[in-house]
Scaffold this motif. Structure first.
Motif, PDB file in Angstrom:
ATOM      1  N   ALA A  89       0.894  -0.933  -0.532  1.00 14.11           N
ATOM      2  CA  ALA A  89      -0.196  -0.298  -0.073  1.00 14.11           C
ATOM      3  C   ALA A  89       1.087   1.282  -0.071  1.00 14.11           C
ATOM      4  O   ALA A  89       2.141   0.989   0.794  1.00 14.11           O
ATOM      5  CB  ALA A  89      -1.176   0.122   1.201  1.00 14.11           C
ATOM      6  N   VAL A  90       1.069   2.075  -0.834  1.00 11.94           N
ATOM      7  CA  VAL A  90       1.479   3.155  -0.792  1.00 11.94           C
ATOM      8  C   VAL A  90       0.114   4.425  -0.792  1.00 11.94           C
ATOM      9  O   VAL A  90      -0.378   4.706  -1.745  1.00 11.94           O
ATOM     10  CB  VAL A  90       2.107   3.432  -2.091  1.00 11.94           C
ATOM     11  N   TRP A  91      -0.444   5.002   0.724  1.00 11.51           N
ATOM     12  CA  TRP A  91      -0.905   6.862   0.480  1.00 11.51           C
ATOM     13  C   TRP A  91      -0.035   7.837  -0.300  1.00 11.51           C
ATOM     14  O   TRP A  91       1.114   8.111  -0.194  1.00 11.51           O
ATOM     15  CB  TRP A  91      -1.118   6.574   1.518  1.00 11.51           C
ATOM     16  N   PRO A  92      -0.940   8.605  -0.889  1.00 10.38           N
ATOM     17  CA  PRO A  92      -0.488   9.780  -2.089  1.00 10.38           C
ATOM     18  C   PRO A  92       0.466  10.732  -0.356  1.00 10.38           C
ATOM     19  O   PRO A  92       0.177  10.711   0.614  1.00 10.38           O
ATOM     20  CB  PRO A  92      -1.573  10.543  -2.018  1.00 10.38           C
ATOM     21  N   GLY A  93       1.940  11.009  -0.791  1.00 15.77           N
ATOM     22  CA  GLY A  93       2.664  12.044   0.211  1.00 15.77           C
ATOM     23  C   GLY A  93       2.942  11.405   1.184  1.00 15.77           C
ATOM     24  O   GLY A  93       3.388  11.090   2.915  1.00 15.77           O
ATOM     25  N   ALA A  94       3.325   9.440   1.072  1.00 12.80           N
ATOM     26  CA  ALA A  94       3.926   8.652   1.950  1.00 12.80           C
ATOM     27  C   ALA A  94       5.250   8.619   0.879  1.00 12.80           C
ATOM     28  O   ALA A  94       5.649   7.349   1.353  1.00 12.80           O
ATOM     29  CB  ALA A  94       2.681   7.619   2.823  1.00 12.80           C
ATOM     30  N   PRO A  95       5.737   9.238   1.745  1.00 13.69           N
ATOM     31  CA  PRO A  95       7.165   8.557   1.119  1.00 13.69           C
ATOM     32  C   PRO A  95       7.868   7.347   1.490  1.00 13.69           C
ATOM     33  O   PRO A  95       8.496   6.485   0.981  1.00 13.69           O
ATOM     34  CB  PRO A  95       8.759   9.619   0.877  1.00 13.69           C
ATOM     35  N   ALA A  96       7.630   7.237   3.449  1.00  9.36           N
ATOM     36  CA  ALA A  96       7.995   5.486   3.642  1.00  9.36           C
ATOM     37  C   ALA A  96       6.995   4.762   3.130  1.00  9.36           C
ATOM     38  O   ALA A  96       8.384   2.948   2.864  1.00  9.36           O
ATOM     39  CB  ALA A  96       8.069   6.546   5.053  1.00  9.36           C
ATOM     40  N   MET A  97       5.844   4.707   2.794  1.00  9.32           N
ATOM     41  CA  MET A  97       5.126   3.227   1.898  1.00  9.32           C
ATOM     42  C   MET A  97       6.232   3.119   0.298  1.00  9.32           C
ATOM     43  O   MET A  97       5.884   2.124   0.276  1.00  9.32           O
ATOM     44  CB  MET A  97       3.880   4.041   2.392  1.00  9.32           C
ATOM     45  N   ALA A  98       6.355   4.435   0.085  1.00  7.93           N
ATOM     46  CA  ALA A  98       6.849   4.029  -1.658  1.00  7.93           C
ATOM     47  C   ALA A  98       8.243   3.978  -1.993  1.00  7.93           C
ATOM     48  O   ALA A  98       8.501   2.298  -3.081  1.00  7.93           O
ATOM     49  CB  ALA A  98       6.419   5.382  -1.950  1.00  7.93           C
ATOM     50  N   ALA A  99       9.068   3.640  -0.880  1.00  6.14           N
ATOM     51  CA  ALA A  99      10.374   2.790  -0.050  1.00  6.14           C
ATOM     52  C   ALA A  99       9.809   1.173   0.796  1.00  6.14           C
ATOM     53  O   ALA A  99      10.753   0.746  -0.432  1.00  6.14           O
ATOM     54  CB  ALA A  99      10.510   3.475   0.274  1.00  6.14           C
ATOM     55  N   HIS A 100       8.601   1.286   0.861  1.00  2.00           N
ATOM     56  CA  HIS A 100       9.104  -0.151   1.196  1.00  2.00           C
ATOM     57  C   HIS A 100       8.310  -0.968   0.063  1.00  2.00           C
ATOM     58  O   HIS A 100       7.984  -1.952  -0.137  1.00  2.00           O
ATOM     59  CB  HIS A 100       7.766   0.176   2.356  1.00  2.00           C
ATOM     60  N   ALA A 101       7.531   0.122  -0.701  1.00  2.00           N
ATOM     61  CA  ALA A 101       6.718  -0.814  -1.703  1.00  2.00           C
ATOM     62  C   ALA A 101       7.704  -1.131  -3.186  1.00  2.00           C
ATOM     63  O   ALA A 101       7.717  -2.255  -3.343  1.00  2.00           O
ATOM     64  CB  ALA A 101       5.787   0.246  -2.461  1.00  2.00           C
ATOM     65  N   ARG A 102       8.676   0.110  -2.447  1.00  2.00           N
ATOM     66  CA  ARG A 102      10.162  -0.856  -3.737  1.00  2.00           C
ATOM     67  C   ARG A 102      10.924  -1.713  -3.527  1.00  2.00           C
ATOM     68  O   ARG A 102      10.981  -2.161  -4.738  1.00  2.00           O
ATOM     69  CB  ARG A 102      10.256   0.735  -4.142  1.00  2.00           C
ATOM     70  N   LEU A 103      10.788  -2.022  -2.504  1.00  2.00           N
ATOM     71  CA  LEU A 103      11.602  -3.076  -1.552  1.00  2.00           C
ATOM     72  C   LEU A 103      10.852  -4.337  -2.095  1.00  2.00           C
ATOM     73  O   LEU A 103      11.153  -5.306  -2.239  1.00  2.00           O
ATOM     74  CB  LEU A 103      11.711  -2.303  -0.109  1.00  2.00           C
ATOM     75  N   TYR A 104       9.490  -4.187  -1.411  1.00  2.00           N
ATOM     76  CA  TYR A 104       8.557  -5.656  -2.004  1.00  2.00           C
ATOM     77  C   TYR A 104       8.675  -5.733  -3.344  1.00  2.00           C
ATOM     78  O   TYR A 104       9.394  -7.368  -3.946  1.00  2.00           O
ATOM     79  CB  TYR A 104       7.513  -4.955  -1.321  1.00  2.00           C
ATOM     80  N   TYR A 105       9.065  -4.751  -3.967  1.00  2.00           N
ATOM     81  CA  TYR A 105       8.716  -5.122  -5.679  1.00  2.00           C
ATOM     82  C   TYR A 105      10.321  -5.788  -5.796  1.00  2.00           C
ATOM     83  O   TYR A 105       9.862  -6.605  -7.214  1.00  2.00           O
ATOM     84  CB  TYR A 105       8.627  -4.473  -6.333  1.00  2.00           C
ATOM     85  N   THR A 106      10.770  -5.434  -5.913  1.00  2.00           N
ATOM     86  CA  THR A 106      12.566  -5.635  -5.239  1.00  2.00           C
ATOM     87  C   THR A 106      12.779  -7.005  -4.916  1.00  2.00           C
ATOM     88  O   THR A 106      13.127  -8.135  -5.703  1.00  2.00           O
ATOM     89  CB  THR A 106      13.782  -5.068  -4.859  1.00  2.00           C
ATOM     90  N   LEU A 107      12.018  -7.595  -3.799  1.00  2.00           N
ATOM     91  CA  LEU A 107      11.783  -9.063  -3.745  1.00  2.00           C
ATOM     92  C   LEU A 107      11.352 -10.253  -4.402  1.00  2.00           C
ATOM     93  O   LEU A 107      12.028 -10.688  -4.902  1.00  2.00           O
ATOM     94  CB  LEU A 107      11.610  -8.966  -1.854  1.00  2.00           C
TER      95      LEU A 107
END
Length: 216
Positions: A89-107
């Motif tokens: 999940a990535v809520w608008p304006g939440a860079p930490a969530m976007a970074a976690h999403a990028r980590l997930y998609y990398t894995l």
């Protein structure tokens, strides 16, 4: 390490506190007494041969962490007939969530989600590691036995960048109001509020899969 702005940090803290009830709006209808709602706008499934179960989660959400073990165990039992698709999940304006999403998609690109999903939750929730930069994520992955060069290659790949950009739109398309949420066959959604708690979500998912199998 790039620091979050004060506003973004406050938003991330608020998101953690309000993990079970995010700002996303729900456009669904259904009898919540049954533990689920029907999506007002059903979504297409990716694989016709199996039932699709889509989980929306966030690594810094305590409720998502609580769901991880029962969800993984359930998915293992249903590997032959159900495809589990995870969406960070990535809520608008939440860079930490976007970074976690990028980590997930990398894995996911590296085929390591089954092995390391629980370990990421442990690192973020229990060990309080941010994992919100490439350097921090690569250091953590190397500590898990992942080749650093392979990890960085996947992290910087066009596919992972594209999937990370798409994540907020998926949250909107599925009208996800809280985390974690699970959508069955693009039609029915359950979450802690509708199911009556995280521990009751998987029995609801079981019933929904049977409902879909029965053609309802």
């Amino acid at each position: 390490m790039k620091l979050l702005t004060r506003g973004a940090a406050l938003l991330a803290a608020l998101a953690t506190a309000l993990c079970p009830a995010s700002a996303a709006s729900s456009a669904s209808a259904g009898d919540t007494r049954q533990g689920y709602v029907r999506l007002a706008h059903p979504q297409a499934v990716r694989e016709s041969g199996k039932r699709e179960v889509v989980e929306f989660f966030w690594y810094d959400c305590p409720h998502s962490q609580r769901l991880e073990k029962p969800l993984a165990a359930w998915a293992a039992r249903h590997r032959a007939d159900v495809r589990l698709r995870r969406v960070p999940a990535v809520w608008p304006g939440a860079p930490a969530m976007a970074a976690h999403a990028r980590l997930y998609y990398t894995l996911e690109r590296l085929g390591l989600v089954d092995r390391l999903q629980g370990a990421v939750f442990h690192a973020v929730r229990d060990r309080h590691r941010s994992l919100t930069t490439e350097a921090a994520a690569a250091d953590w992955a190397a500590g898990q036995g992942v080749d650093r060069a392979r990890f960085r290659g996947a992290y910087e790949s066009a596919q992972v960048r594209r999937e990370t950009r798409e994540a907020p739109r998926l949250l909107e398309r599925y009208a996800v109001p809280e985390l974690p949420s699970i959508v069955v066959q693009g039609r029915y959604r359950t979450a802690p509020t509708t199911a009556g708690g995280v521990e009751k979500m998987m029995p609801v998912v079981d019933r929904l899969v049977h409902r879909v199998n029965d053609g309802r």
